[in-house]
Write a protein that holds these residues in place. Sequence first.
Motif, mmCIF file in Angstrom:
data_model
loop_
_atom_site.group_PDB
_atom_site.id
_atom_site.type_symbol
_atom_site.label_atom_id
_atom_site.label_comp_id
_atom_site.label_asym_id
_atom_site.label_seq_id
_atom_site.Cartn_x
_atom_site.Cartn_y
_atom_site.Cartn_z
ATOM 1 N N TYR A 88 -55.556 -38.823 20.882
ATOM 2 C CA TYR A 88 -54.745 -40.034 20.941
ATOM 3 C C TYR A 88 -54.164 -40.319 22.337
ATOM 4 N N PRO A 89 -53.466 -39.348 22.979
ATOM 5 C CA PRO A 89 -52.867 -39.683 24.279
ATOM 6 C C PRO A 89 -53.905 -40.009 25.340
ATOM 7 N N TYR A 90 -55.065 -39.363 25.271
ATOM 8 C CA TYR A 90 -56.133 -39.660 26.228
ATOM 9 C C TYR A 90 -56.584 -41.107 26.080
ATOM 10 N N CYS A 91 -56.784 -41.544 24.831
ATOM 11 C CA CYS A 91 -57.230 -42.915 24.585
ATOM 12 C C CYS A 91 -56.177 -43.917 25.046
ATOM 13 N N LEU A 92 -54.897 -43.635 24.742
ATOM 14 C CA LEU A 92 -53.828 -44.548 25.173
ATOM 15 C C LEU A 92 -53.788 -44.650 26.692
ATOM 16 N N GLY A 93 -53.968 -43.501 27.363
ATOM 17 C CA GLY A 93 -53.937 -43.487 28.826
ATOM 18 C C GLY A 93 -55.089 -44.268 29.422
ATOM 19 N N VAL A 94 -56.304 -44.023 28.909
ATOM 20 C CA VAL A 94 -57.479 -44.694 29.464
ATOM 21 C C VAL A 94 -57.410 -46.202 29.206
ATOM 22 N N GLU A 95 -56.837 -46.588 28.058
ATOM 23 C CA GLU A 95 -56.681 -48.026 27.789
ATOM 24 C C GLU A 95 -55.795 -48.677 28.833
ATOM 25 N N GLU A 96 -54.745 -47.958 29.239
ATOM 26 C CA GLU A 96 -53.877 -48.544 30.265
ATOM 27 C C GLU A 96 -54.587 -48.581 31.619
#
Lengths: 378, 166
Positions: A88-96
Amino acid sequence: MSSTPLPPGLQIEKVDERIMTLNVGPQHPGSGHMRIIVKIDGDYIVSADPDPGYVHRGEEKMAEYRNYVLNIPHLERPVIHDSCNVLYPYCLGVEELLGLEVPERAKYLRVIASELNRCVYIQYWLAIYGIFLGHSTMFMWPAGDRELYIDMLEKMTGARVTHSFFIPGGIRNDVPANFEDMLLKRVNYFEKRIKEYAAIFYDNPILISRTRDAGKLSREDAIRLGTTGSTLRASGVNFDLRVKEPYDAYGELDINVPTLKEGDAYARSKIPWLDMLESCNIIRQAVQKMPKSGSVRVKLKPNPKGGNDEVYKRVESGRGSLGCYVVSRNAPEPYRVKLSVGSFRNLICMPYLLKGEKLGNMPAVYWSLNYWPVEADR
Amino acid sequence: MGTATGIIKALNSGIKHLAVKRFTLRYPEQKLKMVGDGYQFDPSTGVGIAGYKGRHMLFHDHCTGCQLCSIACEGVAEAISMVKVQEEWKQNKKAIMPQIDYGKCVFCGLCVDACPFYSLYMTNDYELSSFTKEGLIYTPAQLQVKPNISQDVELKFDNPRGATHG
């Protein structure tokens, strides 16, 4: 000792007659994939020194050689039972970093998937905790009831444990046709089942006498040592990232974070169980508020490039706060990916908690920390 | 609550389960039903279709030998290699098609996402065990075969005493 005189320059050190050193692990199933060097005086632990690092797999270094999408299958490996929350945090980071806007329906489906995954992880942990306390029914029941949600995740994502479901920009596939009906049936039955654990496990006087006042962690110590997740909340600190820093759809949901004041092994083992009950409520709310149709994924370019930027995102996983730091340097691959995991933070308080405990109580205290060796080593 | 009452309650909650039908799935005789025919991907919308991620299925009449699945797998498991086939298709001039090593495959399905020609899907077949390592390598001809599976058991919640399989 022989009576012959010693050669010149040689001295014999005095040996401590009371203290003995024991290596618990790394092969011993009671320790997970790690070693605990325990010094005992009689039956009491004088000092305990955790020695992690046996399952280091270099996930962070591997992430520097793969593009943002191909990082997904291996970054969810640290905790395969909790794979959505780890990713989850990886996906949120890459989206930003890539400037992607996640569709509304995908946000809710992500919340549902990560709550299901949290329950699957906690059930697995509870099964291990039960069997190491010698309560084999508590191994069978969670391992069986876990199957309900594993089956649900299998229908939703296509795999039993390593789902590879989240992707920067949404989720990989939309859910099957009668998804809400299937999900609510399972959630209602699951909730009914886990409420039965109270009589056999949590209200059981034998368990209470074993874990009450074992490994007590005060509120001040829990904050000072930097613990997180269930360990922190069992010591009376109301801290949950789902409420304090809401991500995705958690801001729109009503979440009651369970907190206990005692800070002993019993409270630490009860918090995840209360968490599961709360997860069932969250799933029901999410199903109600979810948009019934719509896109679930933003179309990605092949080999998307991030700008010259860095980002840190954190989520509440089954073991506590889980952060991911991603640095991008105008390339399809991330320059650096760093995972900051809850297990490793909780490990720090272990030497403090085990001091003065009986050796037989070591598994009760150690597993109550909600520690996952593979995640701590990455 | 007294110690004796607590112990009796704990025992009682276990004894109640003697009358409940077991939750166990009797695996080789019973197999859980999956959703759909396996994981598929629609390149025009960029969204997948829900299904089980099992053994792949290759459609020879769509495959162009573009190697995109193989390139996607290089970063994941290195399970896909492109091999020569003895068939002649006008869309596949190089006559190469993917061959998948299930000893390496992690069933993430990113190769299916990579295929822009609707030629690589996944199926509900998960019984891939073999006595040799070579037996796990599926050639394009083997991947073309539609799996013969009978999965029909579903979870039932209508019994008030507890959920059962089938």
